[in-house]
Write a protein that holds these residues in place. Structure first.
Motif, PDB file in Angstrom:
ATOM      1  N   LYS A 155      53.404  44.360  39.891  1.00  0.00           N
ATOM      2  CA  LYS A 155      52.805  44.162  38.574  1.00  0.00           C
ATOM      3  C   LYS A 155      51.597  43.231  38.674  1.00  0.00           C
ATOM      4  CE  LYS A 155      56.711  42.675  36.804  1.00  0.00           C
ATOM      5  NZ  LYS A 155      57.642  42.934  37.912  1.00  0.00           N
ATOM      6  N   THR A 156      51.601  42.405  39.737  1.00  0.00           N
ATOM      7  CA  THR A 156      50.518  41.438  39.936  1.00  0.00           C
ATOM      8  C   THR A 156      49.892  41.653  41.309  1.00  0.00           C
ATOM      9  OG1 THR A 156      51.661  39.794  38.581  1.00  0.00           O
ATOM     10  CG2 THR A 156      49.929  38.981  40.043  1.00  0.00           C
TER      11      THR A 156
ATOM     12  N   SER B 295      43.438  40.982  40.288  1.00  0.00           N
ATOM     13  CA  SER B 295      42.848  42.269  39.908  1.00  0.00           C
ATOM     14  C   SER B 295      43.804  43.070  39.038  1.00  0.00           C
ATOM     15  CB  SER B 295      42.492  43.076  41.164  1.00  0.00           C
ATOM     16  OG  SER B 295      43.665  43.352  41.916  1.00  0.00           O
ATOM     17  N   GLN B 296      45.070  42.640  38.994  1.00  0.00           N
ATOM     18  CA  GLN B 296      46.070  43.328  38.167  1.00  0.00           C
ATOM     19  C   GLN B 296      47.119  42.311  37.771  1.00  0.00           C
ATOM     20  OE1 GLN B 296      47.676  47.192  39.490  1.00  0.00           O
ATOM     21  NE2 GLN B 296      49.710  46.337  39.207  1.00  0.00           N
ATOM     22  N   GLY B 297      47.342  42.182  36.479  1.00  0.00           N
ATOM     23  CA  GLY B 297      48.368  41.266  35.991  1.00  0.00           C
ATOM     24  C   GLY B 297      48.084  39.830  36.388  1.00  0.00           C
TER      25      GLY B 297
ATOM     26  N   ASP C 270      53.593  38.860  43.421  1.00  0.00           N
ATOM     27  CA  ASP C 270      52.760  39.037  44.603  1.00  0.00           C
ATOM     28  C   ASP C 270      52.797  37.776  45.452  1.00  0.00           C
ATOM     29  OD1 ASP C 270      51.074  40.143  46.421  1.00  0.00           O
ATOM     30  OD2 ASP C 270      49.237  39.774  45.273  1.00  0.00           O
TER      31      ASP C 270
END
Length: 704
Positions: A190-191, A214-216, A266
């Motif tokens: 998700k991240t 770049s994401q979450g 992450d």
């Protein structure tokens, strides 16, 4: 006995129904527990990022243990539990009070029917009565099938939901099963973190690590560090309030380290940051090649100038040798002031004495004031940080300075005057020529004449930086006569050649030519002014001497003086300094009169000697005796003991007495000198009259 068997069969059927309900309840509970375990562990593993493998295996063990416990608790134990006819009969009696304990009694008598004490007829009669009473009763009504049924529906719903979810998100289901049994598969992230950091930094620098996504974007981020020394640290990173970014800064790092960032689900791989020694300029040596006009010798190869700041004449070529602390790959010199356009000069890399490439060579032509910096890139990839900014001072070849020391003023002269012209000339590099330039201000004579001074006029050779020159300006050589006005100046030229020499001209001075009598009259007037000043000054030392005697009388016997008392003695010293200045002015005035007399060949030798004697007396008083009085008074003001103070005051009083006697003698000599000069004037007048008479008497050859 058929009625008894009928009751027994009904009880057996009811027992079977109870066990089936227990089994249904147990299976539903087991399925519901397993569904809840699957759902709960899925949520935990999916919702909490990076659950360790050991924790997931612990979940599995706890789940299996819970499943076993549920099996034993809800299936195994209820099925193996004893369920007697007495229990069932008691429950039926409680449900149906109309049986009035006949069912429980029948069950108990049936168990005792072979007992020799029991009556078969009585048992049979009771059984018939019980059958009759319970014929219309529904024994199954004591059962509660709704609870197992609801539980079964709930378990079925859970299973269906899990199956549907597993079919719809089979990837997630597969990952869950793999991770539940200790597998290494990861959930879809998700991240996704983005880490910005340098890979190579200079020792002593600050290191900033920046994290974005770049994401979450996670709510927290943690930075793990492993230093080369073996120390491990973890830091919670600081989130910037104005944007989605985390930061952490390591101040002045001294060793290499690796970092990994964990945020959300992450965790970035470990990344290494190398901490290396940056290049540093350790020494700058300069070799100067000076322009010829300076007359300066170039810097010897074995004795370079130390330091990077250059202060040299315009036109100098400065060759630089730069030493760096570590091997270098390249270097350059940036010439120009900060914030302005800069010229880049590539520096040559060369080995030092050890063979390592640690020297940079280059050159700069100094044409104007400027600055420069040195950049060095080491073989480890680092550049020198905060390069030192060196200054370049381009020294302008200033024009010579010319000071006419004598006469230094406009003067009246006689046609026969020989006036010494003294000049002091200095230059920053060298003097090529000194000249006297003169002309008649009016008339038809040549407008300007230049006389170059030769070695006999100069105190040093041409080419040196300082020369004192003296030239005897003889007005008879230019045939000056009364009424002429002659202007003159002193010129000096230096050794510069680019583009031309610098020339300095003194101010114009004037010689106004008058007769001897007119000049004598002017000098007499000056002498009279000196005499008047002497008469005024003669009274002043007497007053000062009386003041010192009063101080000696009042303060000479006191060891400790008040501040005001010390100040009174100091004031006397100040007054004596003023006496010294007045004496000096009078001596100078007599000296100037004497010079004019000598240069214009006025008066006789005796007159000059008398005037010189008076000047020397005043000069001795101003330079020696009066300063001694000032010094004695100053020491008296600072004396800590009465005897010393008394001695100092006494000596100063005696010296003041000597000065007063000198002034009186000078005044007496000046009166004598005036009488002598009057006699000389009378004699000169008589002589001139005799000469005129002689011219009128005819000569014998003329026959008159």
């Amino acid at each position: 006995m058929a009625s008894i068997d009928q009751i027994a069969q009904r009880l057996t059927d009811l027992r079977g129904a109870v066990r089936r309900l227990y089994l249904q309840h147990g299976v539903a509970s087991l399925v519901l527990w397993a569904s809840g375990f699957v759902a709960a562990t899925f949520v935990v593993d999916f919702g909490i990022p990076n659950v360790p493998r050991a924790v997931r295996l612990l979940f599995l063990v706890l789940g299996l243990a819970g499943l076993g416990f549920a099996y034993l608790r809800y299936i195994r134990y209820p099925q193996r539990a004893a369920l007697s006819d007495d229990d069932i009969a008691g429950r039926l009696e409680a449900q149906f009070p109309g049986l009035r304990d006949r069912l429980i009694s029948t069950v108990q008598l049936l168990r005792m029917k072979n007992d020799r004490f029991s009556s078969p007829d009585m048992v049979k009669a009771l059984a018939v009565e019980t059958v009759r009473a319970s014929r219309d009763l529904d024994f199954a009504s004591i059962l509660l099938p709704s609870v197992p049924r609801r539980l079964t529906y709930l378990a079925a719903t859970g299973v269906v939901c899990l199956l549907v979810s597993g079919l719809c998100w089979s990837t997630y289901a597969g990952i869950y099963i793999n991770r539940l049994f200790g597998g290494s598969m990861k959930w879809p992230q998700k991240t996704i973190l983005l880490v910005e950091l340098p890979t190579v930094v200079a020792k002593g620098d600050d290191v900033r690590i920046s994290v974005t996504a770049s994401q979450g974007f996670p709510s927290k981020a943690y930075l793990r560090c492993r230093f080369a020394s073996g120390v491990e640290e973890q830091h919670r990173m600081t989130r910037l309030a104005d944007r989605q970014e985390f930061r952490h800064e390591f101040p002045k790092v001294t060793e290499g380290f690796s970092v990994s960032v964990q945020g959300g689900d992450d965790e970035t791989p470990w990344r290494e940051i190398q901490v290396l020694i940056p290049p540093r300029v350790e020494r700058v040596q300069a070799f100067f090649s000076y322009p010829r006009y300076t007359g300066l010798a170039d810097t010897p190869k074995e004795k370079p100038e130390e330091g990077g700041n250059l202060r040299v004449p315009i036109g100098t070529r400065a060759s630089l040798r730069i030493s760096v602390n570590i091997p270098i790959e390249s270097g350059r010199l940036l010439l120009g002031r900060a914030g302005q356009a800069q010229e880049a000069v590539t520096l040559a890399v060369t080995p030092d004495a050890s063979g390592a490439p640690r020297l940079l060579l280059g050159a700069v032509n100094v044409e104007r004031d400027s600055e420069y910096t040195l950049e060095a890139k080491a073989t480890n990839g680092l550049k020198n940080k905060e390069p030192v900014r060196y200054t370049i001072k381009a020294l302008v070849d200033n024009a010579p300075t010319v000071k006419v020391l004598e006469p230094g003023v406009d003067k009246y002269v006689t046609p026969a005057a020989v006036v010494p012209i003294r000049a002091a000339v200095t230059d920053d590099y060298g003097i090529r020529r000194i000249s006297l330039v003169h002309k008649f201000v009016a008339g038809e004579k040549p407008p300007e004449v230049t006389i170059q001074f030769d070695p006999t006029n100069n105190s040093a050779e041409y080419g040196t930086r300082k020369i004192d020159s003296t030239y005897e300006f003889d007005l008879t050589s230019i045939k000056a006569k009364e009424g002429d006005v002659i202007s003159y100046r002193v010129e000096a030229e230096d050794t510069n050649e680019a583009p031309q020499a610098n020339v300095t001209r003194s101010r114009q001075f004037l010689f106004t030519v008058i007769s001897k009598d007119a000049l004598s009259t002017q000098l007499d007037e000056q002498r009279m002014r000196v005499k008047e000043d002497l008469q005024k000054l003669a009274a002043y030392p007497e007053e000062e001497r009386r003041g010192v005697l009063r101080l000696q009388e009042l303060l000479g016997t006191k060891d400790t003086l008040e501040r005001a008392e010390r100040q009174s003695i100091a004031s006397a010293a100040t007054s004596q300094r003023q006496v010294s200045q007045r004496l000096e002015r009078l001596a100078h005035a007599l000296d100037e009169i004497l010079k004019d007399v000598e240069q214009n060949r006025l008066w006789d030798v005796t007159s000059r000697e008398k005037l010189s004697s008076m000047r020397d007396t005043l000069k001795g008083d101003s330079e020696t005796k009066s300063p001694e009085v000032t010094n004695q008074l100053t020491q008296a003001a600072n004396a800590s003991k009465a005897p010393e103070r008394m001695s100092r005051l006494g000596e100063s009083g005696e010296k003041q007495k000597e000065i007063l006697e000198d002034l009186r003698q000078v005044l007496g000599k000046m009166g004598e000198w005036e009488d002598y000069m009057e006699v000389v004037k009378i004699v000169r007048g008589l002589k001139e009259k005799q000469n005129r008479l002689n011219k009128r008497i005819p000569s014998p050859e003329g026959g008159h």
